[in-house]
Scaffold this motif. Structure first.
Motif, mmCIF file in Angstrom:
data_model
loop_
_atom_site.group_PDB
_atom_site.id
_atom_site.type_symbol
_atom_site.label_atom_id
_atom_site.label_comp_id
_atom_site.label_asym_id
_atom_site.label_seq_id
_atom_site.Cartn_x
_atom_site.Cartn_y
_atom_site.Cartn_z
ATOM 1 N N GLY A 1 -48.921 30.685 37.070
ATOM 2 C CA GLY A 1 -47.766 31.597 37.604
ATOM 3 C C GLY A 1 -46.653 31.664 36.796
ATOM 4 N N ARG A 2 -45.473 31.897 37.210
ATOM 5 C CA ARG A 2 -44.292 32.168 36.489
ATOM 6 C C ARG A 2 -43.803 30.491 36.569
ATOM 7 N N GLN A 3 -43.192 30.401 35.442
ATOM 8 C CA GLN A 3 -42.491 29.055 35.002
ATOM 9 C C GLN A 3 -41.312 29.122 35.613
ATOM 10 N N ARG A 4 -40.761 28.087 36.426
ATOM 11 C CA ARG A 4 -39.524 27.777 36.894
ATOM 12 C C ARG A 4 -39.132 26.328 36.521
ATOM 13 N N ASN A 5 -38.117 26.357 36.448
ATOM 14 C CA ASN A 5 -37.081 25.075 36.032
ATOM 15 C C ASN A 5 -36.785 24.615 37.387
ATOM 16 N N SER A 6 -37.122 23.371 37.696
ATOM 17 C CA SER A 6 -36.909 22.604 38.913
ATOM 18 C C SER A 6 -35.410 22.009 39.054
ATOM 19 N N ILE A 7 -34.698 21.964 37.911
ATOM 20 C CA ILE A 7 -33.704 21.322 37.651
ATOM 21 C C ILE A 7 -32.473 22.681 37.813
ATOM 22 N N PRO A 8 -31.562 22.756 38.734
ATOM 23 C CA PRO A 8 -30.691 23.708 38.951
ATOM 24 C C PRO A 8 -29.759 23.803 37.779
ATOM 25 N N GLN A 9 -29.527 25.080 37.319
ATOM 26 C CA GLN A 9 -28.384 25.377 36.102
ATOM 27 C C GLN A 9 -27.038 25.084 36.457
ATOM 28 N N ALA A 10 -26.351 24.533 35.913
ATOM 29 C CA ALA A 10 -25.084 24.224 36.129
ATOM 30 C C ALA A 10 -24.263 25.685 35.595
ATOM 31 N N VAL A 11 -23.689 26.228 36.770
ATOM 32 C CA VAL A 11 -22.724 27.266 36.212
ATOM 33 C C VAL A 11 -21.351 26.811 35.551
ATOM 34 N N GLU A 12 -21.363 27.604 34.359
ATOM 35 C CA GLU A 12 -20.019 27.155 33.695
ATOM 36 C C GLU A 12 -19.031 27.711 34.350
ATOM 37 N N THR A 13 -17.947 27.165 34.779
ATOM 38 C CA THR A 13 -16.482 27.770 35.196
ATOM 39 C C THR A 13 -15.835 28.225 34.067
ATOM 40 N N PRO A 14 -15.298 29.384 34.171
ATOM 41 C CA PRO A 14 -14.435 30.104 33.057
ATOM 42 C C PRO A 14 -13.393 28.680 32.986
ATOM 43 N N LYS A 15 -13.089 28.484 31.590
ATOM 44 C CA LYS A 15 -11.968 27.595 31.216
ATOM 45 C C LYS A 15 -10.470 28.485 31.354
ATOM 46 N N GLU A 16 -9.637 27.815 32.018
ATOM 47 C CA GLU A 16 -8.213 28.375 32.363
ATOM 48 C C GLU A 16 -7.681 28.524 31.040
ATOM 49 N N PRO A 17 -7.232 29.618 30.556
ATOM 50 C CA PRO A 17 -6.641 29.474 29.329
ATOM 51 C C PRO A 17 -5.323 28.504 29.260
ATOM 52 N N GLU A 18 -5.263 27.903 28.014
ATOM 53 C CA GLU A 18 -4.418 26.699 27.747
ATOM 54 C C GLU A 18 -2.807 27.262 28.127
ATOM 55 N N LYS A 19 -2.104 26.633 28.954
ATOM 56 C CA LYS A 19 -0.764 27.093 29.025
ATOM 57 C C LYS A 19 0.119 26.641 27.603
ATOM 58 N N LEU A 20 0.502 27.729 27.316
ATOM 59 C CA LEU A 20 1.493 27.484 25.856
ATOM 60 C C LEU A 20 2.836 27.122 26.419
ATOM 61 N N THR A 21 3.302 26.041 25.476
ATOM 62 C CA THR A 21 4.436 25.493 25.774
ATOM 63 C C THR A 21 5.809 26.350 25.196
ATOM 64 N N ALA A 22 6.832 25.798 25.753
ATOM 65 C CA ALA A 22 8.061 26.792 25.476
ATOM 66 C C ALA A 22 8.222 27.082 23.829
ATOM 67 N N GLU A 23 7.836 25.934 22.928
ATOM 68 C CA GLU A 23 7.905 25.923 21.606
ATOM 69 C C GLU A 23 6.749 26.821 21.046
ATOM 70 N N GLN A 24 5.507 26.893 21.598
ATOM 71 C CA GLN A 24 4.667 27.892 21.130
ATOM 72 C C GLN A 24 5.032 29.221 21.299
ATOM 73 N N ILE A 25 5.550 29.462 22.695
ATOM 74 C CA ILE A 25 5.858 30.678 22.886
ATOM 75 C C ILE A 25 6.845 31.514 22.074
ATOM 76 N N VAL A 26 7.977 30.656 21.962
ATOM 77 C CA VAL A 26 9.177 31.096 21.070
ATOM 78 C C VAL A 26 8.753 31.215 19.714
ATOM 79 N N ASP A 27 8.075 30.421 19.038
ATOM 80 C CA ASP A 27 7.346 30.222 17.725
ATOM 81 C C ASP A 27 6.657 31.584 17.501
ATOM 82 N N ALA A 28 5.873 31.750 18.434
ATOM 83 C CA ALA A 28 5.003 33.219 18.330
ATOM 84 C C ALA A 28 5.721 34.673 18.379
ATOM 85 N N GLU A 29 7.162 34.697 19.085
ATOM 86 C CA GLU A 29 7.800 35.760 19.228
ATOM 87 C C GLU A 29 8.860 35.844 18.300
ATOM 88 N N MET A 30 9.399 34.564 17.540
ATOM 89 C CA MET A 30 10.463 34.788 16.659
ATOM 90 C C MET A 30 10.284 35.668 15.453
#
Length: 163
Positions: free
Chosen positions: A42-71
């Motif tokens: 019959g239909r093949q099924r994997n007996s090991i449950p697949q881990a659901v990848e949680t979406p990674k939170e975007p890295e929080k930028l530091t004040a220096e990175q924010i200012v350097d991007a906007e400067m």
């Protein structure tokens, strides 16, 4: 002779039962009747449950990175020289870091508002001292507009002179 007959009948019974068993469980290559779970039936099924990848939170930028991007954009809009750009950049980094620290503390709304107002007043005083008055006013108006793309006054003047 009785033993030979019993042996013969049992072998015959086993041989005749193969097609029936084969119809029950399929051919062992996934073409069964839909029952079974990964043993070739019959239909093949994997007996090991697949881990659901949680979406990674975007890295929080530091004040220096924010200012350097906007400067570069701010510098271009205000027409700052290297010294003025350094003063503005260091001041923005300093006070943006303080604002980020206040957000981390998660104070009550009244205290947050008071803290932001104090930080803004200190920032304004420092910018007034470090920048020429016209560039300070241009920065304040740019800040009030939310750093939206505003046509530069210099470009307007150039267009008027050409006409």
């Amino acid at each position: 002779m009785k033993t030979n007959k019993k042996l013969f009948l049992s072998i015959l019974l086993v041989l005749l039962s193969f097609p029936i068993l084969n119809a029950q469980y399929g051919y062992g290559n996934g073409y069964g009747n839909g029952y079974g779970n990964g043993y070739g039936y019959g239909r093949q099924r994997n007996s090991i449950p697949q881990a659901v990848e949680t979406p990674k939170e975007p890295e929080k930028l530091t004040a220096e990175q924010i200012v350097d991007a906007e400067m570069p954009e701010i510098s271009e809009k205000l027409g700052l020289n290297a010294f003025e750009e350094a003063v503005l950049s260091s001041t923005l980094k300093k006070y943006l870091q303080e604002r980020i620290e206040m957000q981390i503390l998660k104070l009550p709304p009244e205290k947050m508002k008071e803290g932001y107002e104090k930080i803004t007043l200190k920032q304004d005083e420092e910018l007034k001292a470090g920048l020429p008055l016209e560039k300070y006013e241009a920065f304040v108006s740019l800040q009030e507009n939310g750093f939206k793309k505003v046509k530069d006054k210099k470009k307007r003047k150039k267009k008027k002179k050409k006409d």
